[in-house]
Design a protein around this motif. Sequence first.
Motif, PDB file in Angstrom:
ATOM      1  N   LEU A  66      38.112  38.004  44.439  1.00  0.00           N
ATOM      2  CA  LEU A  66      38.064  37.295  43.156  1.00  0.00           C
ATOM      3  C   LEU A  66      36.741  36.560  42.992  1.00  0.00           C
ATOM      4  N   ASP A  67      36.248  35.974  44.075  1.00  0.00           N
ATOM      5  CA  ASP A  67      34.942  35.302  44.014  1.00  0.00           C
ATOM      6  C   ASP A  67      33.847  36.283  43.616  1.00  0.00           C
ATOM      7  N   SER A  68      33.900  37.496  44.165  1.00  0.00           N
ATOM      8  CA  SER A  68      32.844  38.465  43.869  1.00  0.00           C
ATOM      9  C   SER A  68      32.968  39.061  42.464  1.00  0.00           C
ATOM     10  N   LYS A  69      34.160  39.051  41.882  1.00  0.00           N
ATOM     11  CA  LYS A  69      34.375  39.633  40.556  1.00  0.00           C
ATOM     12  C   LYS A  69      34.178  38.641  39.412  1.00  0.00           C
ATOM     13  N   ASN A  70      34.093  37.355  39.732  1.00  0.00           N
ATOM     14  CA  ASN A  70      34.031  36.331  38.697  1.00  0.00           C
ATOM     15  C   ASN A  70      32.738  35.533  38.811  1.00  0.00           C
ATOM     16  N   PRO A  71      32.211  35.068  37.666  1.00  0.00           N
ATOM     17  CA  PRO A  71      30.934  34.348  37.690  1.00  0.00           C
ATOM     18  C   PRO A  71      30.992  32.964  38.340  1.00  0.00           C
ATOM     19  N   SER A  72      32.176  32.374  38.447  1.00  0.00           N
ATOM     20  CA  SER A  72      32.285  31.050  39.048  1.00  0.00           C
ATOM     21  C   SER A  72      33.616  30.918  39.782  1.00  0.00           C
ATOM     22  N   ARG A  73      33.705  29.922  40.652  1.00  0.00           N
ATOM     23  CA  ARG A  73      34.961  29.656  41.353  1.00  0.00           C
ATOM     24  C   ARG A  73      36.037  29.271  40.333  1.00  0.00           C
ATOM     25  N   SER A  74      35.657  28.536  39.307  1.00  0.00           N
ATOM     26  CA  SER A  74      36.624  28.149  38.280  1.00  0.00           C
ATOM     27  C   SER A  74      37.225  29.386  37.612  1.00  0.00           C
ATOM     28  N   ASP A  75      36.387  30.371  37.307  1.00  0.00           N
ATOM     29  CA  ASP A  75      36.884  31.616  36.711  1.00  0.00           C
ATOM     30  C   ASP A  75      37.760  32.380  37.711  1.00  0.00           C
ATOM     31  N   ALA A  76      37.349  32.384  38.978  1.00  0.00           N
ATOM     32  CA  ALA A  76      38.136  33.060  40.013  1.00  0.00           C
ATOM     33  C   ALA A  76      39.498  32.394  40.160  1.00  0.00           C
ATOM     34  N   ARG A  77      39.522  31.064  40.120  1.00  0.00           N
ATOM     35  CA  ARG A  77      40.794  30.340  40.208  1.00  0.00           C
ATOM     36  C   ARG A  77      41.690  30.669  39.015  1.00  0.00           C
ATOM     37  N   GLY A  78      41.112  30.756  37.839  1.00  0.00           N
ATOM     38  CA  GLY A  78      41.903  31.116  36.659  1.00  0.00           C
ATOM     39  C   GLY A  78      42.503  32.504  36.790  1.00  0.00           C
ATOM     40  N   ALA A  79      41.696  33.449  37.283  1.00  0.00           N
ATOM     41  CA  ALA A  79      42.194  34.817  37.478  1.00  0.00           C
ATOM     42  C   ALA A  79      43.299  34.843  38.532  1.00  0.00           C
ATOM     43  N   MET A  80      43.122  34.071  39.601  1.00  0.00           N
ATOM     44  CA  MET A  80      44.138  34.018  40.639  1.00  0.00           C
ATOM     45  C   MET A  80      45.434  33.420  40.093  1.00  0.00           C
ATOM     46  N   ALA A  81      45.328  32.346  39.317  1.00  0.00           N
ATOM     47  CA  ALA A  81      46.528  31.709  38.760  1.00  0.00           C
ATOM     48  C   ALA A  81      47.267  32.666  37.823  1.00  0.00           C
ATOM     49  N   GLU A  82      46.532  33.435  37.056  1.00  0.00           N
ATOM     50  CA  GLU A  82      47.167  34.430  36.170  1.00  0.00           C
ATOM     51  C   GLU A  82      47.956  35.445  36.996  1.00  0.00           C
ATOM     52  N   ASP A  83      47.349  35.938  38.073  1.00  0.00           N
ATOM     53  CA  ASP A  83      48.036  36.892  38.959  1.00  0.00           C
ATOM     54  C   ASP A  83      49.220  36.229  39.666  1.00  0.00           C
ATOM     55  N   TYR A  84      48.989  35.039  40.181  1.00  0.00           N
ATOM     56  CA  TYR A  84      49.990  34.334  40.975  1.00  0.00           C
ATOM     57  C   TYR A  84      51.241  34.039  40.166  1.00  0.00           C
ATOM     58  N   LEU A  85      51.035  33.649  38.913  1.00  0.00           N
ATOM     59  CA  LEU A  85      52.148  33.237  38.051  1.00  0.00           C
ATOM     60  C   LEU A  85      52.597  34.375  37.148  1.00  0.00           C
ATOM     61  N   SER A  86      52.596  35.565  37.701  1.00  0.00           N
ATOM     62  CA  SER A  86      53.004  36.757  36.946  1.00  0.00           C
ATOM     63  C   SER A  86      54.376  37.235  37.408  1.00  0.00           C
ATOM     64  N   PRO A  87      55.080  37.959  36.539  1.00  0.00           N
ATOM     65  CA  PRO A  87      56.349  38.558  36.968  1.00  0.00           C
ATOM     66  C   PRO A  87      56.172  39.518  38.154  1.00  0.00           C
ATOM     67  N   GLN A  88      55.031  40.200  38.244  1.00  0.00           N
ATOM     68  CA  GLN A  88      54.787  41.125  39.352  1.00  0.00           C
ATOM     69  C   GLN A  88      54.777  40.373  40.683  1.00  0.00           C
ATOM     70  N   HIS A  89      54.099  39.233  40.739  1.00  0.00           N
ATOM     71  CA  HIS A  89      54.066  38.453  41.977  1.00  0.00           C
ATOM     72  C   HIS A  89      55.446  37.872  42.275  1.00  0.00           C
ATOM     73  N   ARG A  90      56.106  37.391  41.243  1.00  0.00           N
ATOM     74  CA  ARG A  90      57.456  36.837  41.434  1.00  0.00           C
ATOM     75  C   ARG A  90      58.389  37.885  42.024  1.00  0.00           C
ATOM     76  N   ASP A  91      58.315  39.113  41.529  1.00  0.00           N
ATOM     77  CA  ASP A  91      59.278  40.153  41.882  1.00  0.00           C
ATOM     78  C   ASP A  91      58.911  40.944  43.139  1.00  0.00           C
ATOM     79  N   ASN A  92      57.757  40.689  43.721  1.00  0.00           N
ATOM     80  CA  ASN A  92      57.308  41.431  44.902  1.00  0.00           C
ATOM     81  C   ASN A  92      56.838  40.482  45.999  1.00  0.00           C
ATOM     82  N   PRO A  93      57.749  39.692  46.557  1.00  0.00           N
ATOM     83  CA  PRO A  93      57.325  38.708  47.563  1.00  0.00           C
ATOM     84  C   PRO A  93      56.727  39.332  48.824  1.00  0.00           C
TER      85      PRO A  93
END
Length: 189
Positions: free
Chosen positions: A77-104
């Motif tokens: 995520l760090d390498s795909k995003n221009p800043s750590r803040s953007d990487a954190r936002g992308a991670m939070a989107e993934d983390y708080l997704s139904p896919q993550h919820r349903d695939n522990p």
Amino acid sequence: MSRVSQAQAQENRANVVAAAAQLFRERGIQGVSLADLMKSVGLTPGGFYKQFASKDALVTEATERAFNDRDTYLSSLDSKNPSRSDARGAMAEDYLSPQHRDNPGAGCPTAGFAGDLAQAAHEGNVTSQQTYADGVRRFVDWMTDDGDDGLVATCTLVGAILLARATSSTDLSEEILRAVRHALTDSPS
């Protein structure tokens, strides 16, 4: 009976650790028998003790493996995003997704191992509890950006995914994911 080469033994061990990291997050440590684990990688239960001193030793290795995999994901995520803040936002989107919820089993080890390792000290497995704490610390450090508190963000993410999983068959689950995603990313999606 043929002997397994050293290279094959190392590959078998790595496969067992990877399978354990997934299955322990899916079913819980107590919910995975050694027989089921070994069967999942095509090995016999008797081979387990040739590779590991105990199930507790495997728990420690599986925990470390899961956190290393998570660290690789965060680095990507760090390498795909221009800043750590953007990487954190992308991670939070993934983390708080139904896919993550349903695939522990493929999800965050911070949430996946939390319940089982809360009992680790009580049961005497301090090594796996320390391995877990070290992995959580690395997550908190990655979540810390520009002086904000990564510990609060980490606890918020983990608490949200645990609650969303516990309520997954209800409307509340989606509401939890949506509300926390909005709070952490300012994105109402």
